[in-house]
Design an enzyme around this catalytic site. Structure first.
Site, PDB file in Angstrom:
ATOM      1  N   HIS A 233       0.739  -1.168   0.221  1.00 46.00           N
ATOM      2  CA  HIS A 233       0.296  -0.009   0.342  1.00 46.00           C
ATOM      3  C   HIS A 233       1.221   1.375   0.199  1.00 46.00           C
ATOM      4  O   HIS A 233       1.371   1.715   1.293  1.00 46.00           O
ATOM      5  CB  HIS A 233      -0.926   0.419   0.910  1.00 46.00           C
ATOM      6  CG  HIS A 233      -1.647   1.422   1.649  1.00 46.00           C
ATOM      7  ND1 HIS A 233      -2.770   1.657   0.190  1.00 46.00           N
ATOM      8  CD2 HIS A 233      -1.175   2.991   2.119  1.00 46.00           C
ATOM      9  CE1 HIS A 233      -3.106   2.678   0.838  1.00 46.00           C
ATOM     10  NE2 HIS A 233      -2.486   3.483   1.497  1.00 46.00           N
TER      11      HIS A 233
ATOM     12  N   HIS B 234       0.905   5.490  -2.105  1.00 50.53           N
ATOM     13  CA  HIS B 234       0.566   6.084  -2.570  1.00 50.53           C
ATOM     14  C   HIS B 234       1.909   7.156  -3.563  1.00 50.53           C
ATOM     15  O   HIS B 234       2.081   7.928  -3.140  1.00 50.53           O
ATOM     16  CB  HIS B 234      -0.126   7.498  -1.804  1.00 50.53           C
ATOM     17  CG  HIS B 234      -1.777   7.177  -1.530  1.00 50.53           C
ATOM     18  ND1 HIS B 234      -2.964   7.485  -1.115  1.00 50.53           N
ATOM     19  CD2 HIS B 234      -1.126   6.483   0.080  1.00 50.53           C
ATOM     20  CE1 HIS B 234      -3.734   6.828  -0.465  1.00 50.53           C
ATOM     21  NE2 HIS B 234      -2.852   6.445   0.171  1.00 50.53           N
TER      22      HIS B 234
ATOM     23  N   GLU C 199      -8.490   5.440  -7.212  1.00 48.92           N
ATOM     24  CA  GLU C 199      -9.655   6.221  -6.095  1.00 48.92           C
ATOM     25  C   GLU C 199     -10.455   7.088  -6.324  1.00 48.92           C
ATOM     26  O   GLU C 199     -10.499   7.278  -7.226  1.00 48.92           O
ATOM     27  CB  GLU C 199      -8.266   6.985  -4.865  1.00 48.92           C
ATOM     28  CG  GLU C 199      -9.484   7.618  -3.813  1.00 48.92           C
ATOM     29  CD  GLU C 199      -7.966   8.781  -2.532  1.00 48.92           C
ATOM     30  OE1 GLU C 199      -7.538   7.180  -2.149  1.00 48.92           O
ATOM     31  OE2 GLU C 199      -7.142   9.583  -3.035  1.00 48.92           O
TER      32      GLU C 199
ATOM     33  N   HIS D  11     -12.124   5.447  -1.001  1.00 52.86           N
ATOM     34  CA  HIS D  11     -11.229   6.190  -0.574  1.00 52.86           C
ATOM     35  C   HIS D  11     -11.292   5.701   1.264  1.00 52.86           C
ATOM     36  O   HIS D  11     -10.105   4.933   1.941  1.00 52.86           O
ATOM     37  CB  HIS D  11     -11.221   7.638   0.028  1.00 52.86           C
ATOM     38  CG  HIS D  11     -10.298   8.821   0.677  1.00 52.86           C
ATOM     39  ND1 HIS D  11     -10.831   9.106   1.755  1.00 52.86           N
ATOM     40  CD2 HIS D  11      -8.745   8.255   0.492  1.00 52.86           C
ATOM     41  CE1 HIS D  11      -9.296   9.754   2.755  1.00 52.86           C
ATOM     42  NE2 HIS D  11      -8.414   9.192   1.780  1.00 52.86           N
TER      43      HIS D  11
ATOM     44  N   HIS E   1      -9.149   2.976   2.949  1.00 52.68           N
ATOM     45  CA  HIS E   1      -8.869   2.869   3.951  1.00 52.68           C
ATOM     46  C   HIS E   1      -9.969   3.373   5.216  1.00 52.68           C
ATOM     47  O   HIS E   1     -10.827   3.374   4.785  1.00 52.68           O
ATOM     48  CB  HIS E   1      -8.326   3.951   4.035  1.00 52.68           C
ATOM     49  CG  HIS E   1      -6.251   4.528   3.321  1.00 52.68           C
ATOM     50  ND1 HIS E   1      -7.811   5.277   2.016  1.00 52.68           N
ATOM     51  CD2 HIS E   1      -5.790   4.833   3.415  1.00 52.68           C
ATOM     52  CE1 HIS E   1      -6.140   5.752   1.210  1.00 52.68           C
ATOM     53  NE2 HIS E   1      -5.175   4.766   2.306  1.00 52.68           N
TER      54      HIS E   1
ATOM     55  N   GLU F 142      -8.541   3.591  10.173  1.00 51.54           N
ATOM     56  CA  GLU F 142      -7.111   4.092  10.893  1.00 51.54           C
ATOM     57  C   GLU F 142      -7.518   5.095  11.899  1.00 51.54           C
ATOM     58  O   GLU F 142      -6.756   4.639  12.634  1.00 51.54           O
ATOM     59  CB  GLU F 142      -7.017   5.106   9.888  1.00 51.54           C
ATOM     60  CG  GLU F 142      -5.564   5.907   9.283  1.00 51.54           C
ATOM     61  CD  GLU F 142      -5.468   5.674   7.702  1.00 51.54           C
ATOM     62  OE1 GLU F 142      -6.056   6.392   7.478  1.00 51.54           O
ATOM     63  OE2 GLU F 142      -3.984   6.939   8.630  1.00 51.54           O
TER      64      GLU F 142
ATOM     65  N   ASP G 292       2.570   3.077   3.084  1.00 49.76           N
ATOM     66  CA  ASP G 292       1.697   4.315   2.712  1.00 49.76           C
ATOM     67  C   ASP G 292       2.521   5.540   1.976  1.00 49.76           C
ATOM     68  O   ASP G 292       3.605   4.998   1.625  1.00 49.76           O
ATOM     69  CB  ASP G 292       1.097   5.004   4.002  1.00 49.76           C
ATOM     70  CG  ASP G 292      -0.445   5.491   3.510  1.00 49.76           C
ATOM     71  OD1 ASP G 292      -0.985   5.729   2.721  1.00 49.76           O
ATOM     72  OD2 ASP G 292      -1.311   5.357   4.539  1.00 49.76           O
TER      73      ASP G 292
HETATM   74 ZN   LIG Z   1      -2.556   5.070   2.745  1.00 51.12          ZN
END
Ligand SMILES: [Zn+2]
Length: 349
Positions: free
Chosen positions: A46, A48, A121, A158, A185, A188, A292
């Site tokens: 995972h 971005h 996304e 998202h 996600h 979290e 991340d």
């Molecule tokens: Zn993320």
């Protein structure tokens, strides 16, 4: 812990096994000590990549969301190129990436030499637009799937609060029917739980501050219970984070076959808490690891995520998290280290 080793001749592995046995069979071989583990290339399940030029942030989760919104213009192909370059330099065996803009996903499809999944996304809270948005996503992904690429395409709603339940159900249906994996996600931060269960807290301020449409009626359920109620858990879905969960929720994830990715350094940077690894392992759900983005992690090396937890979680579980569990999330077969494996395909930790 049992010490293992490899015997290398030239550029290839010729034997794998416990160190003591290898030393008996190859008494002449010089011993070169490596680090904590020797594994196939690790997987960053995972990230971005389009946030690779956004400055690293430390602080509470709502502040981080503002930070990302404030830098959204920087989420470009150029930023993703930088992130991909870092992954290649680390020698990863695969990656799971969330693309905010379609052009970033397209660029990765066309240019990534690394295998993995790029998830487009989706953020849309208006239930009246659910049909249209879902149709657009399905059309785009079908077109992308037809291309010849190392990378598969998937969908990333998202968060539970940034996609209407109508849209989320449609996206999951498309994913299930068409075979597009999903990554989301979930659970979290404590602020996410407060928003979902009580409709209050600092996240409520964000749409107001930016003039975005307000959150729709929130379900009054914790994030995982809400997804269970909607019927969207299952092996097509990878849940990222899963920090704010109780044992019953972990059981729901395990029984539904939902996959999980942990990003421990990001959770620490954003004051989100610690994933309860003991509960996941008790219910035989082994999370994968992701870094991340560079905006909440100092680098894209999942080995550093594992080392961050080295004293708290069984290292064998962490090694599997960065390898076997990561390949599973991406739907890739894990390469084995065996006689004939090029040494370049062995990673030292
Ligand atoms: Zn993320």
């Amino acid at each position: 812990m049992l010490k293992g080793g490899l015997v290398v001749v030239g550029q290839h592995v010729v034997a794998v096994g416990p160190l003591a046995e290898l030393q008996q069979s190859y008494p002449e071989a010089p011993l070169i000590r490596k680090g904590r583990a020797l594994t196939p290339p690790v997987v960053n399940a995972h990230t971005h990549l389009d946030l690779s030029t956004v400055p690293y942030f430390r602080g509470g989760y709502p502040g981080f969301i503002r930070h990302v919104i404030d830098h959204s213009a920087e989420r470009t192909v150029e930023a993703a190129m930088r992130g991909l370059h870092e992954l290649r330099a680390l020698g990863v065996g695969g990656f799971g990436d969330i693309a905010y803009r379609p052009e970033v996903a397209e660029w990765l499809l066309e240019n990534s030499p690394l295998p993995g999944v790029v998830y487009l996304e989706v953020i849309n809270r208006n239930p009246l637009q659910a049909e249209e948005v879902a149709r657009r996503v399905a059309r785009r992904l079908s077109e992308w799937r037809a291309r010849d690429s190392q990378v598969r395409v998937g969908i990333s709603p998202h968060t539970p609060y940034n996609v209407s339940p109508e849209l989320l159900k449609k996206l999951v249906e498309i994913g299930r029917l068409e075979g597009f994996p999903l990554q989301m996600h979930v659970a979290e931060s404590p602020e996410e739980t407060e928003l979902m269960t009580q409709g209050s807290g600092p996240l409520q301020e964000i749409p107001r501050q930016y003039g975005f449409p307000a959150y729709q009626a929130l379900p009054g359920l914790t994030p995982v219970r809400y997804l269970a109620e909607l019927g969207v858990l299952g092996p097509h879905l990878t849940l990222v984070h899963g920090v704010q969960v109780d044992e019953e929720e972990v059981q729901m994830l395990a029984q539904s076959g939902t996959l999980v990715v942990a990003c421990p350094r990001s959770n620490e940077a954003l004051a989100c808490g610690q994933m309860p690894w003991d509960l996941y392992l008790k219910h035989r759900l082994e999370p994968a690891l992701g870094t991340d983005s560079r905006s909440s992690s100092p680098d894209l090396d999942v080995r550093n995520e594992a080392l961050f937890l080295w004293e708290q979680v069984d290292p064998r579980v962490l090694v599997r998290a960065a390898t076997r569990s990561g390949y599973r999330v991406l739907g890739l077969e894990m390469p084995r280290i065996t006689r004939g494996t090029p040494v370049s395909q062995v990673q030292s930790w």
